[in-house]
Write an enzyme that holds these catalytic residues in place. Structure first.
Site, PDB file in Angstrom:
ATOM      1  N   ALA A  65      89.262 -15.474 -43.262  1.00 16.85           N
ATOM      2  CA  ALA A  65      88.833 -16.741 -43.680  1.00 16.85           C
ATOM      3  C   ALA A  65      87.424 -17.059 -42.899  1.00 16.85           C
ATOM      4  CB  ALA A  65      89.815 -17.680 -43.636  1.00 16.85           C
ATOM      5  N   GLY A 108      92.580 -13.034 -43.445  1.00 16.19           N
ATOM      6  CA  GLY A 108      92.580 -13.323 -44.969  1.00 16.19           C
ATOM      7  C   GLY A 108      92.032 -12.127 -45.708  1.00 16.19           C
ATOM      8  N   GLU A 111      94.870 -10.089 -46.037  1.00 17.38           N
ATOM      9  CA  GLU A 111      95.894 -10.700 -46.995  1.00 17.38           C
ATOM     10  C   GLU A 111      95.551 -10.622 -48.461  1.00 17.38           C
ATOM     11  OE1 GLU A 111      95.748 -14.232 -44.371  1.00 17.38           O
ATOM     12  OE2 GLU A 111      97.741 -14.140 -44.105  1.00 17.38           O
ATOM     13  N   GLU A 131      94.175 -13.483 -36.061  1.00 17.81           N
ATOM     14  CA  GLU A 131      94.319 -14.956 -36.207  1.00 17.81           C
ATOM     15  C   GLU A 131      94.849 -15.382 -34.841  1.00 17.81           C
ATOM     16  OE1 GLU A 131      95.349 -13.085 -38.799  1.00 17.81           O
ATOM     17  OE2 GLU A 131      94.853 -14.031 -40.538  1.00 17.81           O
TER      18      GLU A 131
END
Ligand code: DAK
Length: 257
Positions: A65, A108, A111, A131
């Protein structure tokens, strides 16, 4: 439809979506996630498309992200944020989606790859959930999908201590389907998608749904649902065609209904 951060094209019956924010390592800002989901949903609705491939570039599938976009956000802003709904949209895609991953698939990005149905990795692919290094945890399935894919021991190391998996390790632990040289990664993913896109479309969609149910339902409910789905396919023309073609020793001509 035209997009700023993704490129779309069709290759026969395969829809290809390329994440295209190279200066930021394909960091997933809100707009990119929205465009990715819009593109996948458009292919999902298109009768001429049987499967999709999502890819990035040689350096990065996606480095997570967009940290710059979210760094100053409050709790409320994060909860109201598009990203939340954005990632969830991927679970509603009915046709198979294959990730072609080279370089970084972080946070992300990992993911998104795990939200796809299969992953073709290049020898350069690196999978991690970093993260923890920025004071948070995965927010789009990392703690759940990664654990289901690689098991608790490796997931703990990756999420609590930022262990990065090489492509070979990802293969060994069951995160990816195959590892290929970087220059062949996209072609391999497209070939796999093309083969699946040539199969009975309704059965492919139902099979994807039922495999995903293995993570949602208890065994008895899942087996009951599988059996009913199997019966339901006898209401399709493709079941009649597929079995007739076998008996007549010819290739089936799928109608997708
Ligand atoms: N966000 C923003 N910019 C990024 C970025 C990222 N994740 N990753 C890279 N960039 C930018 C860099 O800032 C740099 O920009 P400039 O400085 O040139 O403007 C440019 O991309 C090139 O990166 P580097 O200069 O750092 O390149 P290197 O080759 O040295 O390093 C790297 C590449 C990928 C190892 C490094 O950039 C890196 O560590 N990136 C961050 C990786 C990371 O921590 N990712 C996890 C982010 S957190 C949610 C769902 C999911 C998530 C959040 C919410 N909801 C549903 C609400 C997910 C969270 C995450 O993914």
């Amino acid at each position: 439809m035209s997009y700023e951060f993704v490129l779309t094209e069709t290759r026969g019956r395969v829809g290809l979506v390329t994440l295209n924010r190279p200066k930021a390592m394909n960091a997933l800002n809100n707009q990119l996630v929205r465009e990715l989901m819009d593109a996948l949903e458009a292919f999902d609705k298109d009768d001429n498309i049987g499967a999709m491939v999502v890819t990035g570039n040689e350096k990065a599938f996606a480095a997570g992200a967009d940290i710059k976009e979210m760094s100053d956000k409050s709790l409320q802003q994060m909860m109201d944020n598009d990203l939340v709904g954005g990632f969830g949209r991927m679970m509603k895609i009915r046709k198979p989606v294959i990730a072609a991953v080279s370089g970084y698939a972080l946070g992300g990005g990992c993911e998104v790859a795990m939200s796809c149905d299969m992953i073709v990795a290049s020898e350069t692919a690196k999978f991690a959930q970093p993260e923890i290094t920025i004071g948070v945890i995965p927010g789009a399935g990392g703690t759940q999908r990664l654990t289901r894919a690689v098991g608790k021991a490796i997931a703990m190391e990756m999420i609590l201590n930022n262990r990065t998996l090489s492509a070979q390790e990802a293969l060994q632990f069951g995160l990816v389907n195959r590892v290929v040289p970087v220059e062949r990664t996209l072609d391999e993913a497209l070939k796999l998608a093309d083969e699946i896109a040539s199969r009975a479309p309704v059965a492919v969609r139902v099979a994807k749904k039922m495999i995903n149910q293995a993570y949602e339902l208890g065994l008895t409910d899942a087996l009951n649902q599988e059996r009913q789905e199997f019966y339901d396919l006898f209401a399709t023309e493709d079941q009649k065609e597929g079995m007739k073609a076998f008996i007549e020793k010819r290739k089936p001509d799928w109608k997708g209904k």
